[in-house]
Scaffold this motif. Sequence first.
Motif, PDB file in Angstrom:
ATOM      1  N   THR A 218      46.665  60.694  70.136  1.00  0.00           N
ATOM      2  CA  THR A 218      46.278  59.336  70.550  1.00  0.00           C
ATOM      3  C   THR A 218      46.533  59.155  72.041  1.00  0.00           C
ATOM      4  O   THR A 218      47.669  59.344  72.492  1.00  0.00           O
ATOM      5  CB  THR A 218      47.126  58.288  69.785  1.00  0.00           C
ATOM      6  OG1 THR A 218      47.170  58.663  68.415  1.00  0.00           O
ATOM      7  CG2 THR A 218      46.555  56.891  69.947  1.00  0.00           C
ATOM      8  N   PRO A 219      45.501  58.804  72.831  1.00  0.00           N
ATOM      9  CA  PRO A 219      45.729  58.614  74.266  1.00  0.00           C
ATOM     10  C   PRO A 219      46.854  57.613  74.525  1.00  0.00           C
ATOM     11  O   PRO A 219      46.944  56.576  73.844  1.00  0.00           O
ATOM     12  CB  PRO A 219      44.375  58.078  74.766  1.00  0.00           C
ATOM     13  CG  PRO A 219      43.376  58.597  73.791  1.00  0.00           C
ATOM     14  CD  PRO A 219      44.092  58.606  72.465  1.00  0.00           C
ATOM     15  N   GLY A 220      47.721  57.943  75.460  1.00  0.00           N
ATOM     16  CA  GLY A 220      48.822  57.050  75.823  1.00  0.00           C
ATOM     17  C   GLY A 220      50.059  57.227  74.963  1.00  0.00           C
ATOM     18  O   GLY A 220      51.072  56.541  75.146  1.00  0.00           O
ATOM     19  N   MET A 221      50.039  58.171  74.023  1.00  0.00           N
ATOM     20  CA  MET A 221      51.194  58.366  73.116  1.00  0.00           C
ATOM     21  C   MET A 221      52.388  58.937  73.887  1.00  0.00           C
ATOM     22  O   MET A 221      52.325  60.047  74.401  1.00  0.00           O
ATOM     23  CB  MET A 221      50.793  59.326  71.986  1.00  0.00           C
ATOM     24  CG  MET A 221      51.895  59.611  70.978  1.00  0.00           C
ATOM     25  SD  MET A 221      52.475  58.141  70.073  1.00  0.00           S
ATOM     26  CE  MET A 221      51.044  57.786  69.036  1.00  0.00           C
ATOM     27  N   ALA A 260      55.766  60.550  79.826  1.00  0.00           N
ATOM     28  CA  ALA A 260      54.504  61.301  79.833  1.00  0.00           C
ATOM     29  C   ALA A 260      53.601  60.896  78.662  1.00  0.00           C
ATOM     30  O   ALA A 260      54.083  60.517  77.582  1.00  0.00           O
ATOM     31  CB  ALA A 260      54.802  62.796  79.763  1.00  0.00           C
ATOM     32  N   ASP A 261      52.307  61.002  78.911  1.00  0.00           N
ATOM     33  CA  ASP A 261      51.309  60.807  77.854  1.00  0.00           C
ATOM     34  C   ASP A 261      51.185  62.138  77.116  1.00  0.00           C
ATOM     35  O   ASP A 261      50.629  63.101  77.631  1.00  0.00           O
ATOM     36  CB  ASP A 261      49.971  60.416  78.504  1.00  0.00           C
ATOM     37  CG  ASP A 261      48.872  60.192  77.470  1.00  0.00           C
ATOM     38  OD1 ASP A 261      49.074  60.569  76.291  1.00  0.00           O
ATOM     39  OD2 ASP A 261      47.835  59.642  77.850  1.00  0.00           O
ATOM     40  N   LEU A 262      51.739  62.199  75.905  1.00  0.00           N
ATOM     41  CA  LEU A 262      51.777  63.477  75.177  1.00  0.00           C
ATOM     42  C   LEU A 262      50.380  63.999  74.865  1.00  0.00           C
ATOM     43  O   LEU A 262      50.188  65.205  74.719  1.00  0.00           O
ATOM     44  CB  LEU A 262      52.594  63.348  73.894  1.00  0.00           C
ATOM     45  CG  LEU A 262      54.102  63.080  74.073  1.00  0.00           C
ATOM     46  CD1 LEU A 262      54.770  62.987  72.714  1.00  0.00           C
ATOM     47  CD2 LEU A 262      54.763  64.170  74.909  1.00  0.00           C
ATOM     48  N   SER A 263      49.397  63.110  74.777  1.00  0.00           N
ATOM     49  CA  SER A 263      48.041  63.586  74.465  1.00  0.00           C
ATOM     50  C   SER A 263      47.468  64.399  75.626  1.00  0.00           C
ATOM     51  O   SER A 263      46.499  65.123  75.458  1.00  0.00           O
ATOM     52  CB  SER A 263      47.125  62.414  74.119  1.00  0.00           C
ATOM     53  OG  SER A 263      46.771  61.684  75.281  1.00  0.00           O
ATOM     54  N   ASP A 264      48.092  64.280  76.801  1.00  0.00           N
ATOM     55  CA  ASP A 264      47.679  65.083  77.961  1.00  0.00           C
ATOM     56  C   ASP A 264      48.560  66.317  78.158  1.00  0.00           C
ATOM     57  O   ASP A 264      48.341  67.088  79.093  1.00  0.00           O
ATOM     58  CB  ASP A 264      47.773  64.248  79.259  1.00  0.00           C
ATOM     59  CG  ASP A 264      46.540  63.374  79.434  1.00  0.00           C
ATOM     60  OD1 ASP A 264      45.511  63.684  78.790  1.00  0.00           O
ATOM     61  OD2 ASP A 264      46.620  62.384  80.175  1.00  0.00           O
ATOM     62  N   TYR A 265      49.578  66.494  77.303  1.00  0.00           N
ATOM     63  CA  TYR A 265      50.560  67.557  77.509  1.00  0.00           C
ATOM     64  C   TYR A 265      49.911  68.931  77.346  1.00  0.00           C
ATOM     65  O   TYR A 265      49.097  69.145  76.451  1.00  0.00           O
ATOM     66  CB  TYR A 265      51.716  67.393  76.498  1.00  0.00           C
ATOM     67  CG  TYR A 265      52.899  68.281  76.798  1.00  0.00           C
ATOM     68  CD1 TYR A 265      53.908  67.861  77.661  1.00  0.00           C
ATOM     69  CD2 TYR A 265      53.004  69.557  76.221  1.00  0.00           C
ATOM     70  CE1 TYR A 265      54.992  68.691  77.947  1.00  0.00           C
ATOM     71  CE2 TYR A 265      54.083  70.381  76.505  1.00  0.00           C
ATOM     72  CZ  TYR A 265      55.075  69.942  77.366  1.00  0.00           C
ATOM     73  OH  TYR A 265      56.142  70.757  77.648  1.00  0.00           O
ATOM     74  N   GLU A 266      50.312  69.842  78.215  1.00  0.00           N
ATOM     75  CA  GLU A 266      49.845  71.216  78.060  1.00  0.00           C
ATOM     76  C   GLU A 266      51.045  72.132  77.834  1.00  0.00           C
ATOM     77  O   GLU A 266      51.957  72.172  78.653  1.00  0.00           O
ATOM     78  CB  GLU A 266      49.081  71.685  79.306  1.00  0.00           C
ATOM     79  CG  GLU A 266      47.767  70.940  79.469  1.00  0.00           C
ATOM     80  CD  GLU A 266      46.873  71.537  80.555  1.00  0.00           C
ATOM     81  OE1 GLU A 266      46.932  72.764  80.761  1.00  0.00           O
ATOM     82  OE2 GLU A 266      46.126  70.760  81.164  1.00  0.00           O
ATOM     83  N   GLU A 289      50.605  73.537  69.771  1.00  0.00           N
ATOM     84  CA  GLU A 289      50.215  74.142  71.040  1.00  0.00           C
ATOM     85  C   GLU A 289      49.196  73.210  71.683  1.00  0.00           C
ATOM     86  O   GLU A 289      48.041  73.134  71.247  1.00  0.00           O
ATOM     87  CB  GLU A 289      49.631  75.531  70.797  1.00  0.00           C
ATOM     88  CG  GLU A 289      49.538  76.319  72.077  1.00  0.00           C
ATOM     89  CD  GLU A 289      49.548  77.827  71.837  1.00  0.00           C
ATOM     90  OE1 GLU A 289      49.107  78.543  72.717  1.00  0.00           O
ATOM     91  OE2 GLU A 289      50.009  78.255  70.746  1.00  0.00           O
ATOM     92  N   LEU A 290      49.631  72.490  72.704  1.00  0.00           N
ATOM     93  CA  LEU A 290      48.803  71.423  73.278  1.00  0.00           C
ATOM     94  C   LEU A 290      48.153  71.912  74.566  1.00  0.00           C
ATOM     95  O   LEU A 290      48.770  72.600  75.361  1.00  0.00           O
ATOM     96  CB  LEU A 290      49.678  70.193  73.556  1.00  0.00           C
ATOM     97  CG  LEU A 290      50.439  69.658  72.334  1.00  0.00           C
ATOM     98  CD1 LEU A 290      51.386  68.541  72.730  1.00  0.00           C
ATOM     99  CD2 LEU A 290      49.457  69.160  71.284  1.00  0.00           C
ATOM    100  N   ARG A 291      46.901  71.568  74.720  1.00  0.00           N
ATOM    101  CA  ARG A 291      46.199  71.990  75.944  1.00  0.00           C
ATOM    102  C   ARG A 291      45.677  70.804  76.727  1.00  0.00           C
ATOM    103  O   ARG A 291      44.749  70.925  77.513  1.00  0.00           O
ATOM    104  CB  ARG A 291      45.060  72.950  75.586  1.00  0.00           C
ATOM    105  CG  ARG A 291      45.626  74.244  75.024  1.00  0.00           C
ATOM    106  CD  ARG A 291      44.557  75.227  74.599  1.00  0.00           C
ATOM    107  NE  ARG A 291      45.141  76.236  73.711  1.00  0.00           N
ATOM    108  CZ  ARG A 291      44.451  76.935  72.832  1.00  0.00           C
ATOM    109  NH1 ARG A 291      43.166  76.745  72.694  1.00  0.00           N
ATOM    110  NH2 ARG A 291      45.060  77.838  72.077  1.00  0.00           N
ATOM    111  N   GLY A 292      46.274  69.627  76.477  1.00  0.00           N
ATOM    112  CA  GLY A 292      45.823  68.430  77.206  1.00  0.00           C
ATOM    113  C   GLY A 292      44.535  67.911  76.582  1.00  0.00           C
ATOM    114  O   GLY A 292      43.627  68.683  76.276  1.00  0.00           O
ATOM    115  N   GLY A 293      44.467  66.589  76.363  1.00  0.00           N
ATOM    116  CA  GLY A 293      43.230  65.986  75.851  1.00  0.00           C
ATOM    117  C   GLY A 293      42.850  66.445  74.455  1.00  0.00           C
ATOM    118  O   GLY A 293      41.704  66.366  74.066  1.00  0.00           O
ATOM    119  N   GLY A 294      43.778  66.955  73.697  1.00  0.00           N
ATOM    120  CA  GLY A 294      43.432  67.349  72.332  1.00  0.00           C
ATOM    121  C   GLY A 294      44.483  68.274  71.755  1.00  0.00           C
ATOM    122  O   GLY A 294      45.470  68.570  72.409  1.00  0.00           O
TER     123      GLY A 294
END
Lengths: 297, 297
Positions: A218-221, A260-266, A289-294
């Motif tokens: 979710t954006p802004g999480m 930080a916005d976790l949805s953007d985390y890489e 495993e986060l790559r930002g934006g998803g």
Amino acid sequence: MIVATTIAELKQALKEWRESAPSTARVGFVPTMGFLHEGHASLMRRSKAECEYSVLSIFVNPLQFGPNEDFDRYPRDAERDLALAEANGIDLVFMPSVAEMYPKKPVTKILISEVTERLCGASRPGHFDGVGIVVSKLFHLVQPDRAYFGMKDAQQVAVIERMTEDLNIPVEIVPCETVREADGLALSSRNVYLSQEERAQAVILSQTLKAAETWVKTPGMTKRALSDKIESSIGQASLAEIDYAEILTYPDLEEPDAAADLSDYEGKLIIALAVKFGRTRLIDNRLLELRGGGIHV
Amino acid sequence: MIVATTIAELKQALKEWRESAPSTARVGFVPTMGFLHEGHASLMRRSKAECEYSVLSIFVNPLQFGPNEDFDRYPRDAERDLALAEANGIDLVFMPSVAEMYPKKPVTKILISEVTERLCGASRPGHFDGVGIVVSKLFHLVQPDRAYFGMKDAQQVAVIERMTEDLNIPVEIVPCETVREADGLALSSRNVYLSQEERAQAVILSQTLKAAETWVKTPGMTKRALSDKIESSIGQASLAEIDYAEILTYPDLEEPDAAADLSDYEGKLIIALAVKFGRTRLIDNRLLELRGGGIHV
């Protein structure tokens, strides 16, 4: 399948095998505390598939239990364990007594800092010191090429990976996926402690972790908002008492930036839970495993 | 003779040798901080005599030096060391950089208690933690059958013996007799620090230890009385400043009963000295095997 209860028997069996095996043959090792389940079996099968000789250890290590923990009542069933080991391709079982492993009080301690500061390291003081010494002793006794550990104990994997790296222990640590019941509950020898009602409610851990995988997108999480959602989700189970519910970087196990916005985390994040049902403390986790934006698990 | 400066080169050389050697062939290991002297040479020759393959390491380990100790000025002479190694039958020298041994700050510590409480453990805080980690790393990298250590560092021998026992490290620790100059001074890389006058006076350590062997036989000799005699003997050297002068049980390094008549003592005692001459700290010791009513070294 050979069963060794003493160090001398273990070493003799390993020596005989090594003398007859080609020098490229590998030894796989699955260290356990026994009361084996399908999670352990999956480690044994992986060892069997990847290595020419597979060793299982069964040892309930007193040094990794706190004074008010469940060392005395930890479940044991040697006969069932040996049958399961044999059925899953184990060649050698090492099943020592406490006196065999600790003939005198060790004056040597292995202390691992940083990766042990949070999660079970914080809520079980001394636990990872006990894990460090016993795993180090077992590695020296078995001298495996590969050692297999379940990712249900993700912090244990991180601690052992760091210890073997820091000390140059010549073994490859192989983390293996958590095995679950049909409803999602992570397999654990401690699940036998659960009453019927507790068992029914325990599914909340895996359900929450699965939901958190969606929430984090979710954006802004933020970390705080995600924590709140996780805690209120677990709170739906009336018998659940949260020990910890944390979102950390993996494998360093440090706090990500709170704002930080976790949805953007890489990078890799782990969501790790420890929840008590009555006297029984269960743990579970999900590695993202986060790559930002998803999200890409 | 192969010289390896990286872990990869070391492992490759060991692998190649192990693949061609019979399975019963032994690897001997002499870990050093370099600036080799006849004491080290005697360890190398013993390894050569007892093992099919001999490995020497040269590494001045920063972790075993205190902040005000002599890490930066510790003497180094790689070229001379390599010539001496080759002349004494070494097959493989491991000579890594600090960055190769500690690519990142280790979070793992090996803490050894009890045997480290007195002597150099007390006067050099953290010293044996540094020894523990580096020896453990070197043992894991070289995987020797036997490792050779000089008894000049008697406490180090006791600490390493206890660590390998506690952690089941598969190596035999071989303590070797101290090598001395003609006048009795124990060989040490640090002897080069001594001025001519300090060098002349430094003989007081071995002279005192030799005399103490006689004093201890005197009926009624207590620990306190023996200490007084030792301290006043060292006091004859005007430049000597005592760091410690202790009489302890060996290898546990505990205080014998203060009131006991040492001439009746049965068991091993060590008389251990650390004495400063200017900025140079020298150590020496004598191990006494007492059987009551006399002395049998």
